[in-house]
Design a protein around this motif. Structure first.
Motif, PDB file in Angstrom:
ATOM      1  N   LYS A   2       7.908  48.665  89.622  1.00 17.22           N
ATOM      2  CA  LYS A   2       7.440  49.895  88.996  1.00 17.22           C
ATOM      3  C   LYS A   2       6.034  49.673  88.446  1.00 17.22           C
ATOM      4  N   LEU A  26       7.772  43.939  77.913  1.00 25.55           N
ATOM      5  CA  LEU A  26       8.590  43.888  79.125  1.00 25.55           C
ATOM      6  C   LEU A  26       9.037  42.450  79.411  1.00 25.55           C
ATOM      7  N   ARG A  29      11.866  41.345  77.338  1.00 22.34           N
ATOM      8  CA  ARG A  29      13.150  41.911  77.785  1.00 22.34           C
ATOM      9  C   ARG A  29      13.648  41.228  79.065  1.00 22.34           C
ATOM     10  N   HIS A  31      11.856  40.782  81.967  1.00 21.83           N
ATOM     11  CA  HIS A  31      11.264  41.268  83.214  1.00 21.83           C
ATOM     12  C   HIS A  31      10.064  40.411  83.609  1.00 21.83           C
ATOM     13  N   SER A  73      11.881  35.445  86.028  1.00 19.90           N
ATOM     14  CA  SER A  73      12.286  36.357  84.959  1.00 19.90           C
ATOM     15  C   SER A  73      11.513  36.046  83.679  1.00 19.90           C
ATOM     16  N   ASP A 108       8.915  42.667  88.588  1.00 22.69           N
ATOM     17  CA  ASP A 108       9.674  43.877  88.258  1.00 22.69           C
ATOM     18  C   ASP A 108       8.747  45.029  87.920  1.00 22.69           C
ATOM     19  N   PHE A 109       7.669  44.710  87.202  1.00 21.50           N
ATOM     20  CA  PHE A 109       6.725  45.726  86.748  1.00 21.50           C
ATOM     21  C   PHE A 109       5.297  45.282  87.031  1.00 21.50           C
ATOM     22  N   TYR A 239      10.826  52.265  77.043  1.00 25.87           N
ATOM     23  CA  TYR A 239      11.798  51.571  77.899  1.00 25.87           C
ATOM     24  C   TYR A 239      12.839  52.550  78.422  1.00 25.87           C
ATOM     25  N   ASP A 240      13.257  53.444  77.553  1.00 26.04           N
ATOM     26  CA  ASP A 240      14.184  54.507  77.992  1.00 26.04           C
ATOM     27  C   ASP A 240      13.540  55.411  79.028  1.00 26.04           C
ATOM     28  N   LEU A 242      11.359  54.644  81.136  1.00 27.84           N
ATOM     29  CA  LEU A 242      11.254  53.902  82.390  1.00 27.84           C
ATOM     30  C   LEU A 242      12.593  53.751  83.083  1.00 27.84           C
ATOM     31  N   GLU A 244      15.133  52.030  81.862  1.00 29.28           N
ATOM     32  CA  GLU A 244      15.656  50.675  81.660  1.00 29.28           C
ATOM     33  C   GLU A 244      16.532  50.568  80.416  1.00 29.28           C
ATOM     34  N   LYS A 246      19.512  51.599  77.519  1.00 25.02           N
ATOM     35  CA  LYS A 246      20.965  51.817  77.634  1.00 25.02           C
ATOM     36  C   LYS A 246      21.278  53.305  77.713  1.00 25.02           C
TER      37      LYS A 246
END
Length: 246
Positions: A2, A26, A29, A31, A73, A108-109, A239-240, A242, A244, A246
């Motif tokens: 992304k 990121l 977290r 990523h 990661s 990932d990003f 984050y939401d 995106l 990613e 919860k």
């Protein structure tokens, strides 16, 4: 992967600080993150102490060279800026940046920091990106600046309909100043839900983190603690957005 482009057509709005702390957040977290510096000032390139260097943005702009990052990661890799980026205005700059970013992989990003304009390189990034985040400074003519952001967004979406505006982010906000509080209200009324429901304050810790090339968590002062909490709240929201959270 992304891709998030952090852009505005005005300097001094905190783009580089915000982009670099998004990269760190990121990474924290778990990523893997590729940072791309399209600005000839190269401040974003210096924001990551010990990060893996994965190429030079001049190759991206002039040859459309993509990056095979292969990051683990939580690992950060950087495509560094170059002093000659500002002078690149050939007809194929937009296509080169688009092709280079679309061809890049292994993270990932991807977070792209940009110069203070909507030139060919920035449009190339936008037509390759998934998201645009636009920091603004809350001054008298803030709304005028937003019009430029939206014009660039709509133009890029004509080529890249997947591009989404994450929001207009009030940055370097000084709540003590009445003119900035008034500007905040004006911006919220003008753009409604497009305005991010958080603001990044004008704190010393952001300057320290930028100059030392570290995440806010490593700035061990009260300003650092306050900035970390503030940016953390914004990042949870981001984050939401995106997809990613919860």
């Amino acid at each position: 992967m992304k891709t998030i482009v952090v852009a505005n057509n005005k300097g001094g709005v905190g783009k580089t600080t915000i982009a670099s702390q998004i990269v760190y957040s990121l990474s924290e977290r778990g990523h893997s993150v590729l940072g791309v510096d399209l600005d000839s000032q190269r401040n974003f390139s210096a924001s990551f102490e010990g990060a893996k260097t994965l190429g030079n943005a001049l190759d991206l702009v002039t040859r459309g060279e993509s990056v095979k990052a292969d990051l683990a990661s939580g690992e950060i890799g950087v495509v560094t800026g170059h002093k000659d980026l500002q002078s690149q205005n050939a007809d194929d700059v937009m296509a080169n940046v688009q092709a280079g970013l679309l061809g890049s992989s292994g993270a990932d990003f991807c977070v792209v920091d940009t110069p203070p304009n909507f030139g060919e390189a920035v449009y190339g990034a936008l037509i390759a990106a998934d998201y645009l985040l636009a920091p603004i400074e809350l001054k008298k003519y803030s709304v005028d600046g937003i019009e430029g952001v939206l014009e660039a967004l709509y133009a890029a979406q004509g080529v890249n309909p997947k591009l989404q505006l994450l929001g207009i982010l009030p940055s370097r906000f000084d709540a003590v100043k009445q003119i900035e509080r008034d500007a905040m209200v004006q911006v919220a009324e003008a753009v409604g839900d497009l305005c991010v429901p958080y603001a990044i304050r004008n704190r010393t810790a952001y300057v320290v983190a930028q100059e030392e090339g570290v995440p806010l968590a490593e700035v061990k002062t009260k300003s650092g603690k306050d900035a970390q909490e503030e940016f953390g709240q914004f990042f949870d929201w981001l984050y939401d957005k995106l997809g990613e959270g919860k």
